[in-house]
Structures are given as structure tokens and as C-alpha cells.
Motif scaffolding. Sequence first.
Motif, mmCIF file in Angstrom:
data_model
loop_
_atom_site.group_PDB
_atom_site.id
_atom_site.type_symbol
_atom_site.label_atom_id
_atom_site.label_comp_id
_atom_site.label_asym_id
_atom_site.label_seq_id
_atom_site.Cartn_x
_atom_site.Cartn_y
_atom_site.Cartn_z
ATOM 1 N N ALA A 24 -12.714 -89.665 66.222
ATOM 2 C CA ALA A 24 -12.302 -90.413 67.397
ATOM 3 C C ALA A 24 -10.945 -90.469 66.919
ATOM 4 O O ALA A 24 -10.725 -91.290 68.224
ATOM 5 C CB ALA A 24 -12.890 -91.964 66.607
ATOM 6 N N LEU A 25 -10.403 -90.158 66.348
ATOM 7 C CA LEU A 25 -8.400 -89.734 66.341
ATOM 8 C C LEU A 25 -8.333 -88.505 67.330
ATOM 9 O O LEU A 25 -7.473 -88.427 68.083
ATOM 10 C CB LEU A 25 -8.354 -89.373 64.385
ATOM 11 C CG LEU A 25 -6.621 -89.114 65.062
ATOM 12 C CD1 LEU A 25 -6.354 -89.543 65.809
ATOM 13 C CD2 LEU A 25 -5.983 -87.708 63.385
ATOM 14 N N TRP A 26 -9.490 -87.642 67.369
ATOM 15 C CA TRP A 26 -9.054 -86.984 68.599
ATOM 16 C C TRP A 26 -9.621 -86.791 69.637
ATOM 17 O O TRP A 26 -8.433 -86.489 71.142
ATOM 18 C CB TRP A 26 -9.687 -85.278 67.478
ATOM 19 C CG TRP A 26 -8.832 -84.525 66.177
ATOM 20 C CD1 TRP A 26 -9.402 -84.408 65.495
ATOM 21 C CD2 TRP A 26 -8.299 -83.998 66.994
ATOM 22 N NE1 TRP A 26 -8.884 -84.245 64.649
ATOM 23 C CE2 TRP A 26 -7.784 -83.743 64.784
ATOM 24 C CE3 TRP A 26 -6.885 -83.556 67.831
ATOM 25 C CZ2 TRP A 26 -6.519 -82.737 65.137
ATOM 26 C CZ3 TRP A 26 -5.272 -82.894 67.298
ATOM 27 C CH2 TRP A 26 -5.284 -82.608 66.020
ATOM 28 N N ALA A 27 -10.571 -87.646 69.704
ATOM 29 C CA ALA A 27 -10.556 -88.378 70.975
ATOM 30 C C ALA A 27 -9.205 -88.688 71.108
ATOM 31 O O ALA A 27 -9.662 -89.174 72.817
ATOM 32 C CB ALA A 27 -12.428 -89.529 71.086
ATOM 33 N N GLY A 28 -8.795 -89.483 70.818
ATOM 34 C CA GLY A 28 -7.982 -90.966 71.409
ATOM 35 C C GLY A 28 -6.867 -89.413 71.930
ATOM 36 O O GLY A 28 -5.824 -89.442 72.744
ATOM 37 N N ILE A 29 -6.527 -88.701 70.994
ATOM 38 C CA ILE A 29 -5.210 -88.048 70.977
ATOM 39 C C ILE A 29 -5.763 -86.806 72.171
ATOM 40 O O ILE A 29 -4.949 -86.629 73.175
ATOM 41 C CB ILE A 29 -4.933 -87.166 69.952
ATOM 42 C CG1 ILE A 29 -4.783 -87.283 69.377
ATOM 43 C CG2 ILE A 29 -3.870 -85.686 70.468
ATOM 44 C CD1 ILE A 29 -4.156 -86.562 67.659
ATOM 45 N N ALA A 30 -6.860 -86.782 72.500
ATOM 46 C CA ALA A 30 -7.489 -85.985 73.676
ATOM 47 C C ALA A 30 -7.406 -86.971 74.798
ATOM 48 O O ALA A 30 -7.016 -85.873 76.213
ATOM 49 C CB ALA A 30 -9.158 -85.245 73.480
ATOM 50 N N ALA A 31 -7.776 -88.105 75.144
ATOM 51 C CA ALA A 31 -7.220 -88.928 76.126
ATOM 52 C C ALA A 31 -6.084 -89.381 76.511
ATOM 53 O O ALA A 31 -5.792 -89.333 77.947
ATOM 54 C CB ALA A 31 -8.116 -90.360 75.606
ATOM 55 N N LEU A 32 -5.113 -88.965 75.589
ATOM 56 C CA LEU A 32 -3.696 -89.298 75.905
ATOM 57 C C LEU A 32 -2.894 -87.930 76.877
ATOM 58 O O LEU A 32 -2.152 -88.278 77.767
ATOM 59 C CB LEU A 32 -2.806 -89.278 74.706
ATOM 60 C CG LEU A 32 -1.371 -89.078 74.157
ATOM 61 C CD1 LEU A 32 -0.926 -90.503 75.076
ATOM 62 C CD2 LEU A 32 -0.800 -89.213 72.958
ATOM 63 N N ALA A 33 -3.898 -87.211 76.282
ATOM 64 C CA ALA A 33 -3.199 -85.164 77.593
ATOM 65 C C ALA A 33 -3.690 -86.293 78.793
ATOM 66 O O ALA A 33 -3.051 -85.220 79.560
ATOM 67 C CB ALA A 33 -4.099 -84.181 76.916
ATOM 68 N N SER A 34 -4.697 -86.462 79.585
ATOM 69 C CA SER A 34 -4.624 -87.707 80.750
ATOM 70 C C SER A 34 -4.546 -88.722 81.449
ATOM 71 O O SER A 34 -4.633 -89.027 82.044
ATOM 72 C CB SER A 34 -5.561 -86.601 81.047
ATOM 73 O OG SER A 34 -7.117 -87.087 80.495
#
Length: 283
Positions: free
Chosen positions: A140-150
Motif C-alpha cells: 500500500a505504501l508503494w501504491a501511494g508513492i506510485a500514485a504521487l508520481a502522476s
Amino acid sequence: MGLRRSLYKTPAQLRAMVEPGLITAAALDAVRERIAPGVTTAELDAAASAVVVARGAESNFQLVRGYRHTTCISVNDQVVHGIPGSRVLEAGDIVSIDAGAQFRGWNGDSAITVVVPGESGAAEAVASTRQRLSDVTEGALWAGIAALASASRVGEIGDAVQGYIERAATADGATYGILRDYVGHGIGRRMHEGPTVFNYRVADLGPAVRPGLCVAIEPMVTSGSDETFVEDDDWTVTTVDGSDGAHWEHSVAVHAGGIWVLTAADGGAAGLAPFGVVPSPPA
């Protein structure tokens, strides 16, 4: 306009945040290496402290009024803010370690969760369930970080975090709770700055995501209810129903060339690869 200025760093300021992030990551690596049955949480704290001091930094946790440790270490039904001490780790325990470093006036903040190895049989089954909780929280952390990218707005992070956890709960036939009273935050000259970074969906998506934004994303997840209480030490946050907790966190910078995970030695390349996001360092 004052609020907007406080949220966004210059390129030079983002570059200055790289080293405290790496120091924080190194401190957590030292703790991870020491985790084993029979080790006390105080020993883990000492390992983190040694790295922070050796790298010429100081613990930003110790700059918080009333707190004198380098880390927060939370075990089993403790989710966050556990105080290191004489507690002895046992095989199968789930242990969350939160640490931070301040270097030349800039801060890093990160957390990992580790299941203590050892034993088999019944303890192994418990450890497997706890490992899944940790994996879901990290994912979930990495999903949140990935979402931040866009993302266009900060609130999109929480939507991605909650969505990941909901999908995992459906796949596992399990219940996962997302702590509501404890959230992520901006980071920079202080460990805790604006904006608030929720780990769940909110109606107000908050400020814009643009170059200069630097945030600490930190889902805190339980294997049951999200209801918690603070123990008598006035710090440790523990689940009411006795379910286990997990906590993962990274500090992340947004810049003109993309995003960079400041508290990951590889800038987040491995964690972001499944999401098709390639990080780049601040220029």
C-alpha cells in the motif's frame, strides 16, 4: 500564499534532503540486521543510534519534547510510537521500527516492519499471517508513492493506499483496518510539516502536487479493527481488539524530473517497478 511557500522546496533544498534520507535508511538497515529472537528493543534502538551519530547526524525523534530515543519500536498489537526498552523479541513477533535523522537542518523519516524469524509449527502459521499483513502494508505504501508520481492533488495518495488495501482484503478474505487518527505529513526543515497525507479517501484532495513537494507517506494497518488506544506511557498506540499492526513509511520528493524516494538507497526503483514508475534523483 504563505501556506503555498511552506509546502514546496527549491531544487537545492530537495538535494539537501537526500543525505538525511540515506542516513535514515542506513539506520533502519542496521536495525533489520539485528532483529532476532532474544534481542531487546533497546538494543535495536542502540543500533540505529550508532549509525545516525556515525554519519554526523542527530535523531530528530529526540528533538520531540519528552522523547529520548532514536526510534519508535512497536510489537504485535502495538501499531506505532512504541518506546524501546527491555522487551525481548520472540520468534514470530511482528515488529515495526520508525526512525528519522536530521542532517544539516534537513530531515528524513521512514519505517519498516519485520517479522522475527525462527521456530516452526503453530508459531510459523502466526508468522505467515503477520508477514502477509506487513506485505500488504508495504504494498500500500508503494501504491501511494506510485500514485504521487502522476497525482494532481495530495489526496490521491490516500485513495491509492486505501484501494490497494481493499483489494488485498478481498483477495485474502481478510479484514484490514487503516488507522484514521494517525497520518502522513510533509517533511523538510522539520520532521512534521504540512500537508497532511491521509492513508484513506477524503473528500478534500488538498494541495497541488508539483515540483518541490516533499512528503512522508506512512500507512499504518491492522489485521482487525482500526480502533486504537494510547497506553499508559502516553506514547504507544495499541489496537483495542488485540489485532496486529504494521507500519511502513518513506519520505518522497517531487521534482521537475519526477519523484525520488529519499529514504530508499535506490531511490525507490525496486518498490516502484511493479507500478511501472521509474524514479529519478533531484537535479
